[in-house]
Each structure stands twice: as structure tokens, then as C-alpha cells.
Design a protein around this motif. Structure first.
Motif, PDB file in Angstrom:
ATOM      1  N   HIS A 153       0.837  -1.198   0.000  1.00  0.00           N
ATOM      2  CA  HIS A 153       0.000   0.000   0.000  1.00  0.00           C
ATOM      3  C   HIS A 153       0.871   1.247   0.000  1.00  0.00           C
ATOM      4  N   ASP A 154       0.461   2.226  -0.799  1.00  0.00           N
ATOM      5  CA  ASP A 154       1.242   3.469  -0.848  1.00  0.00           C
ATOM      6  C   ASP A 154       0.643   4.559   0.036  1.00  0.00           C
ATOM      7  N   HIS A 155      -0.192   4.178   0.977  1.00  0.00           N
ATOM      8  CA  HIS A 155      -0.728   5.100   1.980  1.00  0.00           C
ATOM      9  C   HIS A 155      -0.328   4.608   3.368  1.00  0.00           C
ATOM     10  N   TRP A 156       0.217   5.505   4.161  1.00  0.00           N
ATOM     11  CA  TRP A 156       0.540   5.185   5.541  1.00  0.00           C
ATOM     12  C   TRP A 156      -0.518   5.815   6.442  1.00  0.00           C
ATOM     13  N   ARG A 157      -0.907   5.089   7.479  1.00  0.00           N
ATOM     14  CA  ARG A 157      -1.973   5.551   8.372  1.00  0.00           C
ATOM     15  C   ARG A 157      -1.392   6.147   9.656  1.00  0.00           C
ATOM     16  N   PHE A 158      -2.004   7.254  10.061  1.00  0.00           N
ATOM     17  CA  PHE A 158      -1.591   7.942  11.283  1.00  0.00           C
ATOM     18  C   PHE A 158      -2.830   8.394  12.047  1.00  0.00           C
ATOM     19  N   GLN A 159      -2.573   8.977  13.218  1.00  0.00           N
ATOM     20  CA  GLN A 159      -3.647   9.601  13.984  1.00  0.00           C
ATOM     21  C   GLN A 159      -3.186  10.995  14.390  1.00  0.00           C
ATOM     22  N   ASP A 160      -3.984  11.988  14.020  1.00  0.00           N
ATOM     23  CA  ASP A 160      -3.649  13.382  14.293  1.00  0.00           C
ATOM     24  C   ASP A 160      -4.799  14.022  15.060  1.00  0.00           C
ATOM     25  N   GLN A 161      -4.532  14.389  16.316  1.00  0.00           N
ATOM     26  CA  GLN A 161      -5.532  14.999  17.193  1.00  0.00           C
ATOM     27  C   GLN A 161      -6.809  14.137  17.266  1.00  0.00           C
ATOM     28  N   GLY A 162      -6.596  12.850  17.421  1.00  0.00           N
ATOM     29  CA  GLY A 162      -7.709  11.920  17.591  1.00  0.00           C
ATOM     30  C   GLY A 162      -8.404  11.506  16.309  1.00  0.00           C
ATOM     31  N   LYS A 163      -7.947  12.018  15.169  1.00  0.00           N
ATOM     32  CA  LYS A 163      -8.568  11.673  13.897  1.00  0.00           C
ATOM     33  C   LYS A 163      -7.591  10.885  13.027  1.00  0.00           C
ATOM     34  N   GLU A 164      -8.147   9.911  12.323  1.00  0.00           N
ATOM     35  CA  GLU A 164      -7.313   9.090  11.444  1.00  0.00           C
ATOM     36  C   GLU A 164      -6.911   9.875  10.210  1.00  0.00           C
ATOM     37  N   LYS A 165      -5.657   9.730   9.827  1.00  0.00           N
ATOM     38  CA  LYS A 165      -5.163  10.350   8.594  1.00  0.00           C
ATOM     39  C   LYS A 165      -4.439   9.308   7.768  1.00  0.00           C
ATOM     40  N   SER A 166      -4.696   9.324   6.468  1.00  0.00           N
ATOM     41  CA  SER A 166      -4.030   8.434   5.532  1.00  0.00           C
ATOM     42  C   SER A 166      -3.198   9.299   4.595  1.00  0.00           C
ATOM     43  N   ILE A 167      -1.881   9.101   4.615  1.00  0.00           N
ATOM     44  CA  ILE A 167      -0.963   9.930   3.845  1.00  0.00           C
ATOM     45  C   ILE A 167      -0.385   9.120   2.693  1.00  0.00           C
ATOM     46  N   LYS A 168      -0.530   9.645   1.460  1.00  0.00           N
ATOM     47  CA  LYS A 168       0.071   8.973   0.305  1.00  0.00           C
ATOM     48  C   LYS A 168       1.567   9.268   0.285  1.00  0.00           C
ATOM     49  N   VAL A 169       2.351   8.198   0.143  1.00  0.00           N
ATOM     50  CA  VAL A 169       3.807   8.348   0.154  1.00  0.00           C
ATOM     51  C   VAL A 169       4.382   7.715  -1.106  1.00  0.00           C
ATOM     52  N   ASP A 170       5.631   8.046  -1.381  1.00  0.00           N
ATOM     53  CA  ASP A 170       6.275   7.526  -2.591  1.00  0.00           C
ATOM     54  C   ASP A 170       7.773   7.480  -2.350  1.00  0.00           C
ATOM     55  N   GLY A 171       8.444   6.606  -3.112  1.00  0.00           N
ATOM     56  CA  GLY A 171       9.885   6.503  -2.974  1.00  0.00           C
ATOM     57  C   GLY A 171      10.484   5.635  -4.046  1.00  0.00           C
ATOM     58  N   SER A 172      11.747   5.299  -3.865  1.00  0.00           N
ATOM     59  CA  SER A 172      12.494   4.577  -4.900  1.00  0.00           C
ATOM     60  C   SER A 172      12.346   3.068  -4.825  1.00  0.00           C
ATOM     61  N   LEU A 173      11.629   2.577  -3.799  1.00  0.00           N
ATOM     62  CA  LEU A 173      11.491   1.131  -3.654  1.00  0.00           C
ATOM     63  C   LEU A 173      10.072   0.764  -3.254  1.00  0.00           C
ATOM     64  N   ARG A 174       9.532  -0.211  -3.949  1.00  0.00           N
ATOM     65  CA  ARG A 174       8.260  -0.826  -3.574  1.00  0.00           C
ATOM     66  C   ARG A 174       8.505  -2.332  -3.483  1.00  0.00           C
ATOM     67  N   CYS A 175       8.128  -2.920  -2.353  1.00  0.00           N
ATOM     68  CA  CYS A 175       8.407  -4.338  -2.143  1.00  0.00           C
ATOM     69  C   CYS A 175       7.317  -4.942  -1.268  1.00  0.00           C
TER      70      CYS A 175
END
Length: 289
Positions: free
Chosen positions: A194-216
Motif C-alpha cells: 500500500h502506498d498510503h501510511w496511516r496515522f492519527q492526528d488529534q484523535g482523527k485518522e489520517k491516511s498519507i500517500k507516500v512515494d519513494g524509490s522502492l516498492r516491495c
């Protein structure tokens, strides 16, 4: 059912030599016993008992019929004892599926230990990252990680996991430590399925799209890459806890870390869960928990 009508009553009267005593044993009225015996004799066109005011005894035909009926009832009682034994002692085949890496590292050692405790249980294990339909594929049990999609399956939480975003000290020295989620786009993010990482910010869920030089699609592949300073990655604690403790990796953005997720045993909804599956699930929960 018609063939069984009157058989229990007949055997009880034959063994007690009394309609009244047979009725007490069966918990029904004497009149009901008498009706069932009469109906049975009528159906067989045979007199089964000699009846006097003092005694009830079998006729010759009744004695022959009793021996056969007794064998049948003995067989039924043995069948009940066999089922009761299955409830108390696990035996038979269990089909289990689990994710590849977690299954290799955690589930299989416990499955092997379980079989040492219960050698009458056979276990077929399919390690795959595919989401298998348990009912359609005939599986008894599945191990699932993280959030569960809505399902008609029963679920028991075995343990938990925590996701960490981390990088090597060398990488963080060279490219800096991110302090906010918005800074992730400035970093080489090594991603898995998955290219989205999940976090929690001030009690709310956030899904951040990320990218880089390696997918595995291998957690250990990503772990090796992040150890070698290629970028940041997000992995569960069972991949990175040792490296974090030894200082080989550094966790970042911990203030945005999501709460613990469950690791689950999933099995088809069944009121009468078989002992082999129930005891295996309980054993995994005890050992992992």
C-alpha cells in the motif's frame, strides 16, 4: 422416524418387565408406553409381550426383536459417547491459513507446539497473503492482521501490533528527522503493498500517500533497505522492535502513531465450534497474548 416409534418404550418394558417402571425410567405416562407398545405390535403384526396382572414377559418373537433393538440402541449410545469424547479431546484435521511472514515467524512454531500436546490433531497450514474465503475454500481458521473488513466470520483477538515509521541513524543524519506529516513528501518512503501510511492526528485518522524509490511486498525486504539507509518505511513492531531497541533504527513521527491494531483468529460462525479449532484458537491466544 416411523421405524423408531415405540422402540425405546419396548426396550424399557423388556428390561424392567413392567409398563409402570418403564414409564418412570422414560419420564412419560404408563398410558403412553402402553399405546406405543400396542402400535408397535400392530405394525409388526406380532405379539411382543405376555401380560398378566403380576408380570410382563417377552414372547419368543419379542425376545428376538429385543436382541436386535438392544444392539441398535447400544450403537447409538456408543455414537453419543464418541461425540462427547470429541468435545473433550481434540482430534481430526484443522485447515488453517495465515500471512506468510507472520505465519512463519509466530504461528508455525505454536502450531508445532500444539501438535506435540495433541498428537491426534492433524493441521494443514497454507501461508499466503491472499484473503481466502474460508467457507468456500473449506478452511477452519484464518489468522488476519490489523483491521478486519466487515465479515460474517467470528473473530478472536490473539494479540496486538503497533506500526512504526523509522529510518536508520545515517539516513536521518543526512536527510533530517521529519517532525510533521507534511514533511513526509520530502523523504524517500519505501512502501509495501500500500502506498498510503496511516496515522492519527488529534484523535482523527489520517491516511498519507507516500512515494519513494522502492516498492516491495516483503517486510523483510523493506527492513533490509531501511537498515541500509535507503529511506523511511512503516512496519509493524515485530519487524523492527529489535532494531529500535539496539539503536540500528530510529522511530519518527511517534506523536502521530496509530493505536495498537489487533491480530485475529477468524473462523466461520458456528455455535458448536469443534474442540480441535476452539482449543487451537485458545492456545494461540494464550501464547501470543
Amino acid at each position: 422416524m416411523f421405524l423408531w416409534e415405540g422402540v425405546m418404550e419396548f426396550v424399557a418394558v423388556a428390561e424392567r418387565e413392567s409398563f409402570t417402571s418403564a414409564a418412570k425410567k422414560l419420564g412419560i405416562s404408563t398410558a403412553q408406553v402402553s399405546r406405543q407398545i400396542s402400535a408397535l405390535e400392530s405394525r409388526l403384526s406380532t405379539k411382543l409381550f405376555y401380560r398378566t396382572t403380576r408380570k410382563v414377559s417377552l414372547t419368543e418373537e419379542g425376545a428376538i426383536y429385543y436382541r436386535h433393538c438392544r444392539q441398535v440402541l447400544d450403537g447409538l449410545e456408543e455414537a453419543e459417547r464418541a461425540i462427547t469424547s470429541l468435545r473433550d479431546k481434540p482430534q481430526g484435521l484443522v485447515k488453517l491459513t495465515a500471512p506468510v511472514t507472520y505465519g512463519e515467524q509466530f504461528i508455525m512454531p505454536l502450531v508445532n507446539d500444539f501438535q506435540q500436546l495433541y498428537p491426534d490433531v492433524s493441521i494443514n497450514v497454507d501461508l499466503t497473503n491472499q484473503q481466502i474465503d474460508l467457507v468456500e475454500a473449506g478452511y477452519d481458521l484464518a489468522i488476519r492482521l490489523g483491521r478486519l473488513s466487515s465479515s460474517t466470520m467470528m473473530a478472536k483477538r490473539l494479540t496486538t501490533r503497533t506500526q512504526f515509521v523509522c529510518g536508520s541513524p545515517d539516513y536521518l543524519t543526512k536527510y533530517g528527522i521529519p517532525h510533521s506529516l507534511s514533511e513526509l513528501h520530502q523523504h524517500n518512503c519505501l512502501v509495501g503493498n500500500h502506498d498510503h501510511w496511516r496515522f492519527q492526528d488529534q484523535g482523527k485518522e489520517k491516511s498519507i500517500k507516500v512515494d519513494g524509490s522502492l516498492r516491495c511486498n516483503s517486510g523483510y525486504g523493506l527492513l533490509d533497505a531501511v537498515r541500509k539507509g535507503l529511506g523511511l518505511t512503516q512496519l509493524p513492531d515485530y519487524y523492527v522492535s529489535e532494531d529500535l531497541a539496539e539503536g540500528n533504527l530510529v522511530a519518527v513521527l511517534t506523536q502521530y502513531q496509530e493505536p495498537e491494531e489487533g491480530i485475529w483468529a477468524l473462523y466461520p460462525h458456528n455455535r458448536h465450534l469443534s474442540p480441535k479449532v476452539r482449543m487451537l484458537v485458545d492456545y494461540l491466544a494464550q501464547q501470543l497474548g
